[in-house]
Design a protein around this motif. Sequence first.
Motif, mmCIF file in Angstrom:
data_model
loop_
_atom_site.group_PDB
_atom_site.id
_atom_site.type_symbol
_atom_site.label_atom_id
_atom_site.label_comp_id
_atom_site.label_asym_id
_atom_site.label_seq_id
_atom_site.Cartn_x
_atom_site.Cartn_y
_atom_site.Cartn_z
ATOM 1 N N PRO A 171 0.840 -1.206 0.000
ATOM 2 C CA PRO A 171 0.000 0.000 0.000
ATOM 3 C C PRO A 171 0.871 1.251 0.000
ATOM 4 N N LEU A 172 0.319 2.339 -0.512
ATOM 5 C CA LEU A 172 1.000 3.631 -0.474
ATOM 6 C C LEU A 172 -0.028 4.682 -0.089
ATOM 7 N N HIS A 173 0.200 5.297 1.057
ATOM 8 C CA HIS A 173 -0.782 6.238 1.585
ATOM 9 C C HIS A 173 -0.437 7.699 1.326
ATOM 10 N N SER A 174 0.861 8.010 1.123
ATOM 11 C CA SER A 174 1.217 9.416 0.921
ATOM 12 C C SER A 174 2.559 9.564 0.223
ATOM 13 N N ASN A 175 2.770 10.760 -0.311
ATOM 14 C CA ASN A 175 4.051 11.147 -0.901
ATOM 15 C C ASN A 175 4.319 12.584 -0.481
ATOM 16 N N GLN A 176 5.508 12.852 0.030
ATOM 17 C CA GLN A 176 5.877 14.221 0.393
ATOM 18 C C GLN A 176 6.700 14.823 -0.749
ATOM 19 N N LEU A 177 6.219 15.963 -1.256
ATOM 20 C CA LEU A 177 6.770 16.545 -2.474
ATOM 21 C C LEU A 177 6.990 18.046 -2.320
ATOM 22 N N GLN A 178 7.939 18.560 -3.074
ATOM 23 C CA GLN A 178 8.218 19.994 -3.047
ATOM 24 C C GLN A 178 7.112 20.771 -3.768
ATOM 25 N N LEU A 179 6.638 21.827 -3.132
ATOM 26 C CA LEU A 179 5.667 22.703 -3.783
ATOM 27 C C LEU A 179 5.608 24.046 -3.076
ATOM 28 N N ASN A 180 5.745 25.096 -3.860
ATOM 29 C CA ASN A 180 5.447 26.455 -3.406
ATOM 30 C C ASN A 180 5.172 27.304 -4.635
ATOM 31 N N LEU A 181 4.801 28.538 -4.421
ATOM 32 C CA LEU A 181 4.459 29.427 -5.536
ATOM 33 C C LEU A 181 5.579 29.537 -6.563
ATOM 34 N N PHE A 182 6.819 29.414 -6.132
ATOM 35 C CA PHE A 182 7.957 29.570 -7.032
ATOM 36 C C PHE A 182 8.468 28.249 -7.587
ATOM 37 N N GLN A 183 8.029 27.142 -7.023
ATOM 38 C CA GLN A 183 8.527 25.818 -7.442
ATOM 39 C C GLN A 183 7.331 24.860 -7.542
ATOM 40 N N ALA A 184 6.644 24.941 -8.658
ATOM 41 C CA ALA A 184 5.395 24.192 -8.846
ATOM 42 C C ALA A 184 5.500 23.165 -9.974
ATOM 43 N N HIS A 185 6.725 22.711 -10.263
ATOM 44 C CA HIS A 185 6.965 21.866 -11.417
ATOM 45 C C HIS A 185 6.394 20.464 -11.294
ATOM 46 N N LEU A 186 6.003 20.044 -10.088
ATOM 47 C CA LEU A 186 5.502 18.670 -9.906
ATOM 48 C C LEU A 186 3.971 18.573 -9.946
#
Length: 337
Positions: A171-186
């Motif tokens: 199972p996979l319940h979550s993924n922690q990923l980079q995100l902000n107004l200046f870095q939204a590439h994902l």
Amino acid sequence: MEYVKLGNSDLTVSRIGLGTWAMGGWMWGGTDEAQAIAAIHRALDLGINLIDTAPVYGFGLSEEIVGKALAERGRRDEVVIATKVGLEWDDRQRVWRNATRARIRQEIEDSLRRLRTDYIDLYQVHWPDPDTPIEETAEELHRLYKEGKIRAIGVSNYTPEQMEVWRQVAPLHSNQLQLNLFQAHLLDTAFAYCADHDIGTLTWGTLAHGLLTGKITADTTFPENDLRSRHPLFKGERSRQYLAAVERLKALAAEYGKTVAQLAVRWVLEQRGVSVALWGARRPQQLDEVEGAVGWALSAEDLARIRRILDETITDPVEPRKKQGPPARSELAAKTE
């Protein structure tokens, strides 16, 4: 505070989580334990129930601080502890990826001891380990899950392709990923995959290492042991462009009676696939603006205005790094040969 079910797990989490990277001091110019503990208690008072940490944050120090703060507070069952696994280090503070079965078994016991608990709510693989089959790592976390040592299985910085391999064996319940107004590439890749497959997400770098707090100026300097002293967001002409964008975003935020930090976090929370935005802090005062980031929404018109501000102001954006995070074991070995 707003709350949400984390993907397909049984965890109910606050939509703002407390990030404790800086509490460990490493790469952030040191730490103050009393202030860090006070910040954790303040977060809980604000209704934040998810605290995100990791062994490598201060080489165990961040986890120890979280454990001490929660022991003082009590009510362990009301807190969602999210920590990580899969990095190793030596006494020279060299860090590398290691998500083997043996390493996971060692780390879980070390983390449980430092956190003063007998289970971890969300256990996340810190970075993909190219030297270890994804299946091996997934199977070991699944085993911990079935043993009751962890309540939910997470990864961090995994691509859609890597998540797909993982989901074939565990199972996979979550993924922690980079995100902000200046870095939204994902947003169109990893976040979209998580949204399509009911996988929760936590965002790291939500305030762009403090740039989106609105408190950094062209005159701000950082000590050599602070990662921002070398980060491209804070250097040269690019830094001036990002700071100009922050000023324009401040004006838009003021129309809502909000700060730029509150606007930045609200924007993250409204993106498709986002469950939790992590708000990093190491002093209680750094959480003063949390309440103003929840309980309201940006209009479609203003979401478009934000996009225009970024396009017009940031003409030379920092491109996503092809390689982020610590090296693999094989890379480190090749460098030392």
